[in-house]
Design a protein around this motif. Sequence first.
Motif, short mmCIF file in Angstrom:
data_model
loop_
_atom_site.label_atom_id
_atom_site.label_comp_id
_atom_site.label_asym_id
_atom_site.label_seq_id
_atom_site.Cartn_x
_atom_site.Cartn_y
_atom_site.Cartn_z
N PRO A 80 0.81 -1.23 0.00
CA PRO A 80 0.00 0.00 0.00
C PRO A 80 0.84 1.27 0.00
N LEU A 81 2.00 1.23 0.63
CA LEU A 81 2.88 2.39 0.65
C LEU A 81 3.46 2.66 -0.74
N ILE A 82 3.77 1.59 -1.46
CA ILE A 82 4.23 1.74 -2.84
C ILE A 82 3.13 2.34 -3.69
N GLY A 121 8.03 14.59 -17.09
CA GLY A 121 8.11 16.01 -17.41
C GLY A 121 9.53 16.52 -17.55
N GLY A 122 10.41 15.72 -18.08
CA GLY A 122 11.79 16.13 -18.26
C GLY A 122 12.70 15.88 -17.07
N GLN A 123 12.14 15.47 -15.94
CA GLN A 123 12.95 15.17 -14.75
C GLN A 123 13.17 13.67 -14.66
N LEU A 124 14.44 13.29 -14.52
CA LEU A 124 14.80 11.89 -14.37
C LEU A 124 14.82 11.53 -12.89
N TYR A 125 14.19 10.41 -12.54
CA TYR A 125 14.12 9.95 -11.15
C TYR A 125 14.84 8.61 -11.00
N PHE A 126 15.61 8.54 -9.95
CA PHE A 126 16.27 7.29 -9.61
C PHE A 126 15.90 6.94 -8.17
N PRO A 127 14.87 6.09 -7.98
CA PRO A 127 14.49 5.68 -6.62
C PRO A 127 15.27 4.43 -6.21
N TRP A 128 15.71 4.43 -4.97
CA TRP A 128 16.28 3.22 -4.39
C TRP A 128 15.40 2.80 -3.23
N PHE A 129 15.02 1.52 -3.21
CA PHE A 129 14.05 0.99 -2.26
C PHE A 129 14.76 0.30 -1.10
N PHE A 164 17.96 11.47 -7.09
CA PHE A 164 18.22 10.24 -6.35
C PHE A 164 17.44 10.29 -5.05
N GLU A 165 16.46 9.40 -4.92
CA GLU A 165 15.61 9.34 -3.73
C GLU A 165 15.71 7.97 -3.09
N ILE A 166 15.77 7.95 -1.77
CA ILE A 166 15.80 6.70 -1.02
C ILE A 166 14.43 6.52 -0.38
N LEU A 167 13.76 5.45 -0.73
CA LEU A 167 12.43 5.15 -0.20
C LEU A 167 12.59 4.13 0.92
N ASP A 168 12.47 4.61 2.14
CA ASP A 168 12.72 3.80 3.34
C ASP A 168 11.37 3.31 3.88
N PHE A 169 11.17 1.98 3.84
CA PHE A 169 9.90 1.39 4.25
C PHE A 169 10.01 0.74 5.63
N SER A 170 10.87 1.22 6.47
CA SER A 170 11.03 0.63 7.80
C SER A 170 9.94 1.11 8.75
N CYS A 171 9.94 0.56 9.94
CA CYS A 171 8.97 0.98 10.95
C CYS A 171 9.73 1.44 12.19
N LYS A 175 6.53 -3.17 16.85
CA LYS A 175 5.09 -3.34 16.95
C LYS A 175 4.32 -2.36 16.06
N SER A 176 5.00 -1.46 15.41
CA SER A 176 4.34 -0.45 14.58
C SER A 176 4.27 -0.92 13.13
N PRO A 177 3.28 -0.46 12.38
CA PRO A 177 3.26 -0.76 10.96
C PRO A 177 4.36 -0.01 10.23
N ARG A 178 4.70 -0.48 9.07
CA ARG A 178 5.69 0.20 8.26
C ARG A 178 5.18 1.58 7.86
N ARG A 179 6.12 2.47 7.56
CA ARG A 179 5.76 3.75 7.00
C ARG A 179 6.83 4.12 5.98
N LEU A 180 6.49 4.97 5.06
CA LEU A 180 7.42 5.37 4.02
C LEU A 180 8.04 6.72 4.36
N THR A 181 9.36 6.75 4.38
CA THR A 181 10.10 7.99 4.51
C THR A 181 10.92 8.18 3.25
N VAL A 182 10.71 9.29 2.56
CA VAL A 182 11.44 9.58 1.34
C VAL A 182 12.61 10.50 1.68
N ILE A 183 13.80 10.02 1.40
CA ILE A 183 15.03 10.78 1.70
C ILE A 183 15.61 11.28 0.40
#
Length: 239
Positions: A80-82, A121-129, A164-171, A175-183
């Motif tokens: 769901p976070l993705i 839109g002309g912007q190149l994205y490089f996500p790392w999961f 270059f974006e780091i998509l951190d799916f840790s919690c 006991k907590s659900p995962r959450r997405l932090t974009v760095i």
Amino acid sequence: MPELRVPSLQHLARNWRDDPEIIARILVRLVLDPPRFSYNPLYSAVRDLLVLGVPYDQVVEGIRRVKRESVRNNLLGVLPLIRDHFAGITPDFYQTIGKRYYPVGRGLMVPFEPPMIYGVGGQLYFPWFSFWRSNPIAEERLSLFVTLVEEVLLQDPDLEDARFEILDFSCPDPKSPRRLTVIDARDVPRVGAARKTEMLEAFAQGYFRALEELYTPSSPPGDRPDDPISDPDQPNLFD
């Protein structure tokens, strides 16, 4: 005995410590008691959602076919976070990038295989999961990772303007659900040249000490790899 393969760039950074002996213990432990699943189905899910336009319910159904309940639930906790992160994004193009290698030293070539790049839109994205539930790459180890990625990938003229974006799916706690932090990697301090050399030398020492511990001359012949660093692919060992 399972083989100690050359870890990927992200696993080098995550498992780095100042003390080579600690690095060696970590690597030995991962060989003797490796994780039993991979997050690879989530990369396929990203492609299905972002490029192929597969309805989300169908992607979920594909994940639900994973047999092991614990693995299935883990993957469904991230999906769901993705979906939310990429909702509304229609890329102008999407492509995978070939594997690259970073020379750590002592003949040790560490692989790095980015999952994808895409353009909007002309912007190149490089996500790392970063799919680790706990203990994601952080602080100086994160700085090391970003520094090495920039050297191995983002110096390519075709990619130097990529975001270059780091998509951190840790919690935050077990006991907590995962959450997405974009760095945004631009906000991560780089490691200086001298410190980087120290860190890589420590890792190389730890890696070769782990080899010595795992594959001593007294080990049965069948337990010793012919060439432990000739094939740096490692699909699941450190996932």
